[in-house]
Write an enzyme that holds these catalytic residues in place. Structure first.
Site, PDB file in Angstrom:
ATOM      1  N   HIS A 168       0.500  -1.431  -0.228  1.00  0.00           N
ATOM      2  CA  HIS A 168       0.475  -0.424   0.207  1.00  0.00           C
ATOM      3  C   HIS A 168       1.019   1.483  -0.310  1.00  0.00           C
ATOM      4  O   HIS A 168       0.215   2.226  -0.115  1.00  0.00           O
ATOM      5  CB  HIS A 168      -0.931  -0.282   1.350  1.00  0.00           C
ATOM      6  CG  HIS A 168      -2.636  -1.044   1.545  1.00  0.00           C
ATOM      7  ND1 HIS A 168      -3.175  -0.722   0.713  1.00  0.00           N
ATOM      8  CD2 HIS A 168      -2.099  -1.842   1.772  1.00  0.00           C
ATOM      9  CE1 HIS A 168      -4.204  -1.340   0.364  1.00  0.00           C
ATOM     10  NE2 HIS A 168      -3.434  -2.622   1.040  1.00  0.00           N
ATOM     11  N   LYS A 209     -14.325   7.826  -4.868  1.00  0.00           N
ATOM     12  CA  LYS A 209     -15.830   8.400  -4.243  1.00  0.00           C
ATOM     13  C   LYS A 209     -16.728   9.879  -4.891  1.00  0.00           C
ATOM     14  O   LYS A 209     -17.773   9.412  -4.598  1.00  0.00           O
ATOM     15  CB  LYS A 209     -15.996   8.673  -3.109  1.00  0.00           C
ATOM     16  CG  LYS A 209     -15.413   7.192  -1.868  1.00  0.00           C
ATOM     17  CD  LYS A 209     -15.148   7.643  -1.255  1.00  0.00           C
ATOM     18  CE  LYS A 209     -14.690   6.566  -0.258  1.00  0.00           C
ATOM     19  NZ  LYS A 209     -13.538   6.468   1.366  1.00  0.00           N
ATOM     20  N   LYS A 261      -9.137  13.703   4.050  1.00  0.00           N
ATOM     21  CA  LYS A 261      -8.242  13.002   3.655  1.00  0.00           C
ATOM     22  C   LYS A 261      -7.058  12.755   5.117  1.00  0.00           C
ATOM     23  O   LYS A 261      -7.252  14.083   5.924  1.00  0.00           O
ATOM     24  CB  LYS A 261      -7.621  12.351   2.272  1.00  0.00           C
ATOM     25  CG  LYS A 261      -6.802  13.640   2.604  1.00  0.00           C
ATOM     26  CD  LYS A 261      -6.038  13.679   1.078  1.00  0.00           C
ATOM     27  CE  LYS A 261      -7.175  13.718  -0.617  1.00  0.00           C
ATOM     28  NZ  LYS A 261      -6.838  12.684  -1.107  1.00  0.00           N
ATOM     29  N   ARG A 262      -7.091  12.016   5.690  1.00  0.00           N
ATOM     30  CA  ARG A 262      -5.989  12.100   6.480  1.00  0.00           C
ATOM     31  C   ARG A 262      -4.592  13.147   6.268  1.00  0.00           C
ATOM     32  O   ARG A 262      -4.121  13.487   5.040  1.00  0.00           O
ATOM     33  CB  ARG A 262      -4.720  11.126   7.203  1.00  0.00           C
ATOM     34  CG  ARG A 262      -5.667   9.466   7.572  1.00  0.00           C
ATOM     35  CD  ARG A 262      -5.899  10.060   8.520  1.00  0.00           C
ATOM     36  NE  ARG A 262      -4.772   9.703   9.619  1.00  0.00           N
ATOM     37  CZ  ARG A 262      -4.759   9.574  10.435  1.00  0.00           C
ATOM     38  NH1 ARG A 262      -5.914   8.023  10.997  1.00  0.00           N
ATOM     39  NH2 ARG A 262      -4.039   9.362  11.723  1.00  0.00           N
ATOM     40  N   THR A 321      -8.865   6.694  -2.742  1.00  0.00           N
ATOM     41  CA  THR A 321     -10.185   5.850  -2.700  1.00  0.00           C
ATOM     42  C   THR A 321     -11.146   7.078  -2.494  1.00  0.00           C
ATOM     43  O   THR A 321     -11.858   6.706  -3.395  1.00  0.00           O
ATOM     44  CB  THR A 321     -10.365   4.608  -1.634  1.00  0.00           C
ATOM     45  OG1 THR A 321     -10.210   4.946  -0.444  1.00  0.00           O
ATOM     46  CG2 THR A 321      -9.361   3.483  -2.083  1.00  0.00           C
ATOM     47  N   LYS A 344      -0.008  14.578   1.380  1.00  0.00           N
ATOM     48  CA  LYS A 344      -1.223  14.951   0.224  1.00  0.00           C
ATOM     49  C   LYS A 344      -1.753  16.703   0.060  1.00  0.00           C
ATOM     50  O   LYS A 344      -2.394  16.715  -0.721  1.00  0.00           O
ATOM     51  CB  LYS A 344      -2.406  14.280   1.311  1.00  0.00           C
ATOM     52  CG  LYS A 344      -2.432  12.839   1.759  1.00  0.00           C
ATOM     53  CD  LYS A 344      -4.034  12.023   2.385  1.00  0.00           C
ATOM     54  CE  LYS A 344      -3.172  10.561   2.594  1.00  0.00           C
ATOM     55  NZ  LYS A 344      -4.435  10.328   1.761  1.00  0.00           N
TER      56      LYS A 344
HETATM   57  C1  LIG Z   1     -12.611   6.710   1.634  1.00  0.00           C
HETATM   58  C2  LIG Z   1     -12.047   7.311   2.692  1.00  0.00           C
HETATM   59  C3  LIG Z   1     -10.490   7.309   3.334  1.00  0.00           C
HETATM   60  C4  LIG Z   1     -10.066   7.488   2.397  1.00  0.00           C
HETATM   61  O1  LIG Z   1      -9.507   8.932   1.492  1.00  0.00           O
HETATM   62  P1  LIG Z   1      -8.051   9.290   0.153  1.00  0.00           P
HETATM   63  O2  LIG Z   1      -8.295  10.420  -0.536  1.00  0.00           O
HETATM   64  O3  LIG Z   1      -7.923   7.883  -0.360  1.00  0.00           O
HETATM   65  O4  LIG Z   1      -6.978   9.394   1.704  1.00  0.00           O
HETATM   66  C5  LIG Z   1      -9.374   8.048   4.296  1.00  0.00           C
HETATM   67  N1  LIG Z   1     -10.756   8.076   5.359  1.00  0.00           N
HETATM   68  C6  LIG Z   1     -12.352   8.137   5.160  1.00  0.00           C
HETATM   69  C7  LIG Z   1     -13.354   7.897   6.296  1.00  0.00           C
HETATM   70  C8  LIG Z   1     -12.656   7.698   3.784  1.00  0.00           C
HETATM   71  O5  LIG Z   1     -14.084   7.111   3.797  1.00  0.00           O
END
Ligand SMILES: *Cc1c(COP(=O)(O)O)cnc(C)c1O
Length: 792
Positions: A348, A641, A529-530, A637, A535
């Protein structure tokens, strides 16, 4: 009526029955919690039948099974998800009419099951949904953490953490299985092939049924809780030492007490190794017990079982499986060869700081027999590849390399996007790839459309079903059938109305929870995101500052109203990320209270980002921020979304952004920034950041404002750390990508002015995202890695 024929009256009866007999409450005196429990139990009852049927079918057909081992499952709420998959969402709503609270209130009362940090754990949760939807006989295995990911608050703009407490209330979706228990040993002595542990705990199973789309199949997520072997020290209790009497219990329970709140840096803590071994050993003991109930030949294991390791966290699986098979009478060589045909590993990350390594001292102390087995596996690999380079040793510099161990002992190793998989071959595992050129495969990540479209976005899913019919939920490629409608002004109007509905709902929520007014007609630009340097939330907020500055300089310019929305947690020990959070909040306060921008620009950062917040924000987004330094985001991911829900991506060529852009079309994606090879080249220029800053008047102005303390009145030094890193240690190339990002943001504002065109681009995103269903991803694993078929 629902698929299984349940009527609202029948479900109401069932809910009232559970209120009375399970909760011991009278409907007239029941709390929201009581109603939620009763509804959850009533729905759970309807999962049990398909659940048993799935197990029976698996035994009858002797189907090959998949086991997904993960230290994280970021599940979120389950009530509405179960109702939707069972086809009972509307039935549940009607069942409560006139007798209890609204179904939506029950849904909102459920705490998130936050047994994960971010994308890696959420992927595992989406995979469970897809495995059940496709009908693959599968188990997820993980840890039943008492405390999931911490809750985030802001105090004076700074992140503060409090313990999360999802199990304080009863968890209605789990079945405790006290009879399914395994002893897990630690430390002690090894005598030949026999290990005598000095400590041990008991792993007990808690099962959650995971029902697939339309309730046709259900698998199990089995989470392990740690219990003491001896409950209580009665001698000490009788001697009056009550605290000490409870000590063995407290110590054992520590193992499943808390989720480690970081999956991007390796810490080397003994407790973490114990957690990893605890989960992995319990899972493997359980897998072998089930296997030997119907099979006798241990060497046939890979014909009947495929095990997937989600990152290196469960990579101790190879020596553990070998140990367990040797206990069953296999030789070391037989056991090793069986293990390497059964196990598979998903990588990952390319971040070197995230690759797990354990000192041989710690490994030898906590798991002495496993340390021996790892040395033997190292010898075995060296003998099979006499000219192997030193770099591929399982033990290097007195550290066990968990990535190498996972790779060498895997049947298949996969990356999680096309770009990431190529970089895995070229960088972290280049030497191993040369020795094992057939091993690495790509399985681009996906998301479950049931949760991330059907559940999260009722206005848009309703419009889709009215336009192309039902069925897209489990066959997302069917969204392509929307294409002809995109040229129809009526459809685009309704598409636009669905988005606006979600934006109004989000604006109401933000006013209610944060007391900030935002304009639903503004661009909702979202980065959730984190919080991590790679990022680049910093790039976003710096460009926001620049925009603010330019609006102030030219207040009568032709500006497009914008709301920049941030969400995300920092690991508690990640000082730089915490500084970025503080900075975003300081900028938000400054901009939101500035009368001169007249609401043209707002910055909001709701605290405690989690799955439920994602479900609220993503359907309301116009712009999806996917702006990582190229080569650093394995897949992402969140990006999927957003695009599925009709947000336009502003992004770099990183992770799955590359494939998203290919699918939705370059015209429907705002691309900017250095590519992965350009990033590498750029870093070689010694003063790249200074060159970029000097070439950009806008960036220079922004840095000047920060240096003057405009965002930290009375404390001008507060962000000198941020400034110093940009000028002198800009590893993630914020300065070098600033102008490109700013230009892309300019294009976005320009494009927004033609709403018809914008909405057609947005609708094309939705129509072309079918590829990113996690059903497609799972079918890829089934064909390329597991060699399994649906048993449904
Ligand atoms: C989808 C999701 C992530 C992953 O987000 P990225 O933008 O791909 O880092 C992290 N936290 C939550 C709560 C999510 O639903």
């Amino acid at each position: 009526m629902a698929l299984d024929g349940t009527t609202p009256e029948e479900l109401r009866e069932a809910v009232l029955w559970h209120l009375t007999y399970t909760l011991g409450k009278d409907a007239g005196h029941s709390s929201l919690y009581d109603w939620r429990m009763a509804m959850s139990f009533a729905l759970r009852d309807r999962i049990v039948e398909p659940w048993f049927a799935s197990t029976r079918k698996t035994y009858e057909t002797a189907a090959k099974r998949v086991y997904y081992l993960s230290l994280e499952f970021l599940i979120g709420r389950l009530l509405e998800d179960a109702a939707i998959n069972l086809g009972l969402r509307d039935v549940a709503e009607r069942a409560l009419k006139g007798v209890g609270p609204a179904f939506d209130e029950l849904v909102a009362d459920e705490p998130d099951a936050a047994l994960g940090n971010g994308g890696l754990g959420r992927l595992a949760a989406c995979f469970l949904d897809s495995l059940s939807t496709i009908g693959v006989p599968a188990h997820g295995y993980g840890i039943r953490y008492e405390h999931g990911l911490f809750r985030q608050r802001f105090e004076g703009g700074r992140q503060a953490e409090t313990a999360e407490d999802w199990l304080r209330q009863k968890h209605p979706w789990e079945f405790e299985r006290p009879e399914v228990a395994y002893e897990i040993g630690f430390k002690g002595q090894v005598h030949g092939d026999f290990w005598e542990p000095a400590e041990s705990v008991i792993a007990t199973a808690h099962d959650m049924p995971i029902v697939g789309w339309q309730g046709k199949w259900a698998n199990t997520l089995r989470l392990w809780a740690a219990e003491p072997t001896e409950l209580f020290d009665l001698d000490r209790f009788n001697a009056g030492d009550y605290a000490a009497a409870a000590e063995p219990e407290a110590l054992a329970r520590t193992i499943s007490r808390v989720l480690y709140p970081d999956d991007t840096t390796y810490a080397g803590k003994e407790l973490r190794l114990k957690q990893e071994y605890f989960m992995t050993s319990a899972a493997l003991q359980d897998i072998l017990r089930r296997y030997f109930a119907t099979n006798s030949n241990a060497r046939d294991l890979p014909k009947h079982v495929a095990i997937q390791l989600n990152d290196t966290h469960p990579a101790i699986a190879s020596p553990e499986l070998i140990r367990l098979l040797m206990v069953r009478g296999l030789t070391f060589e037989e056991a090793a060869s069986t293990a390497e045909r059964t196990l598979n590993y998903t990588n990952h990350t390319l971040l070197p700081e995230a690759l797990e390594r354990w000192s041989t001292w710690l490994m030898g102390n906590v798991l002495p027999q496993h340390m021996d087995l790892i040395e033997r596996l190292d010898d075995r690999h060296r003998k099979a590849h006499p000219n192997r380079p030193k770099s591929v040793g399982l033990v290097l510099n007195n550290e066990v390399q968990m990535g190498t161990l996972a790779f060498v002992m895997a049947n298949r190793v996969n990356g999680v996007s096309a770009l990431h998989t190529e970089l895995v071959k070229e960088t972290v595992f280049a030497d191993l790839h040369a020795l094992h050129p057939e091993k690495i495969v790509n399985e681009t990540n996906g998301i479950t459309p049931r949760r991330w479209l059907k559940l999260a976005n009722p206005p848009l899913s309703g419009l889709i079903s009215e336009t192309i019919g039902e069925g897209w939920e489990a066959d997302l490629d069917r969204l392509q059938a929307l294409e002809p409608a995109i040229d129809d002004a009526g459809f685009i109007e309704r598409f636009s109305a669905a988005k606006r509905h979600n934006k109004v709902a989000l604006a109401d929520w933000i006013r209610g929870t944060m007391d900030i007014a935002i304009d639903p007609d503004a661009i909702f630009d979202v980065q959730i995101k984190r919080i991590h340097e790679y990022k680049r939330q910093l790039l976003n907020i710096l460009q926001t500052v620049s925009l603010w500055h330019r609006i102030r300089q030219n207040p009568n310019g032709d500006w497009v109203p914008q709301v920049r929305i941030f969400g995300g947690k920092s690991a508690p020990g990640y000082a730089v990320a915490k500084e970025i959070i503080h900075f975003i909040n300081d900028v938000a306060r400054t901009i939101n209270s500035d009368p001169e921008v007249r609401g043209l620009l707002k910055v909001v950062y709701p605290p405690n980002y989690n799955v439920s917040m994602a479900e609220r924000l993503i359907p309301a987004a116009d712009v999806s921020e996917q702006i990582s330094t190229a080569g650093k985001e394995a897949s992402g991911t969140g990006n999927m979304k957003f695009a599925l829900n009709g947000a336009l991506t502003v992004g770099t060529l990183d992770g799955a952004n590359v494939e998203i852009r290919e699918q939705v079309g370059a015209d429907n994606f705002f691309l900017f920034g250095l590519t992965a090879p350009e990033v590498v080249a750029r870093r070689r220029i010694p003063d790249h950041a200074r060159l970029a800053i000097e070439a950009s008047q806008n960036l220079k102005d922004v840095l000047q404002l920060i240096a003057e303390g405009v965002f930290s009145p009375g404390d001008p030094e507060r962000y000198h750390g941020i400034l110093d890193r940009i000028w002198h240690h800009d590893y993630f190339l914020v300065a070098s990508d600033f102008d490109g990002y700013d230009a892309a943001q300019g294009d976005i504002a320009q494009a927004w002015k033609d709403q018809g065109h914008w909405m057609r681009m947005a609708a094309r995103n939705t129509a072309r995202m079918g590829y990113f269903s996690s059903d497609r991803t799972i079918r890829g694993y089934m064909a390329d890695i597991w060699d399994v078929t649906s048993a449904m």
